[in-house]
Design a protein around this motif. Sequence first.
Motif, PDB file in Angstrom:
ATOM      1  N   ARG A   1     -35.910  71.161  85.500  1.00  0.00           N
ATOM      2  CA  ARG A   1     -36.437  69.992  84.794  1.00  0.00           C
ATOM      3  C   ARG A   1     -35.752  68.718  85.284  1.00  0.00           C
ATOM      4  O   ARG A   1     -34.576  68.747  85.636  1.00  0.00           O
ATOM      5  N   VAL A   2     -36.520  67.631  85.276  1.00  0.00           N
ATOM      6  CA  VAL A   2     -35.980  66.335  85.701  1.00  0.00           C
ATOM      7  C   VAL A   2     -36.554  65.223  84.828  1.00  0.00           C
ATOM      8  O   VAL A   2     -37.660  65.346  84.303  1.00  0.00           O
ATOM      9  N   PRO A   3     -35.812  64.129  84.697  1.00  0.00           N
ATOM     10  CA  PRO A   3     -36.385  62.941  84.073  1.00  0.00           C
ATOM     11  C   PRO A   3     -37.434  62.356  85.016  1.00  0.00           C
ATOM     12  O   PRO A   3     -37.327  62.516  86.238  1.00  0.00           O
ATOM     13  N   VAL A   4     -38.437  61.676  84.477  1.00  0.00           N
ATOM     14  CA  VAL A   4     -39.495  61.089  85.303  1.00  0.00           C
ATOM     15  C   VAL A   4     -39.756  59.652  84.868  1.00  0.00           C
ATOM     16  O   VAL A   4     -39.996  59.387  83.689  1.00  0.00           O
ATOM     17  N   ILE A   5     -39.685  58.748  85.846  1.00  0.00           N
ATOM     18  CA  ILE A   5     -40.061  57.345  85.662  1.00  0.00           C
ATOM     19  C   ILE A   5     -40.924  57.005  86.867  1.00  0.00           C
ATOM     20  O   ILE A   5     -40.427  56.995  88.003  1.00  0.00           O
TER      21      ILE A   5
END
Length: 153
Positions: free
Chosen positions: A130-134
Amino acid sequence: RDVGEFVLTHPNMKIPTETKEFAINASNMRFWEKPVQRYVDECLAGKTGPRGKDFNMRWVASMVAEVHRILTRGGIFMYPKDTKDPAKAGKLRLLYEANPMAFIVEQAGGAATTGYQRILDINPEGLHQRVPVILGSKAEVDTVTGYHHEKAA
């Protein structure tokens, strides 16, 4: 039709560099990192705030729908890192959610980061990582990413 035929509804699609729309799940505000809180606070401050323009907030809760809107009229989508579940680096999966959308957005002139690094530069460590997404309009993504780097410095 031949299998190789397709219809381009928006040839040479380019995401506007700047925008007045952002998409984020505001119910998680208390869990966001400070750079994301700062960015959203500035957007919500409108014309009288530091950004000097009014923003509209959106949240469809579907990254594909959000990316479609961003492709057609600009905007920024954020599913940032938060402290809600510290065991998870982010909500979205790198290999089959973040990477495909980041690729599409970048092909259309936008940007996609975790806040700290370009999503397409992340070396996968696991199938369900999982990763943060912007992601979205380049100027806005660069602004949020810049706020993350200020914090890190």
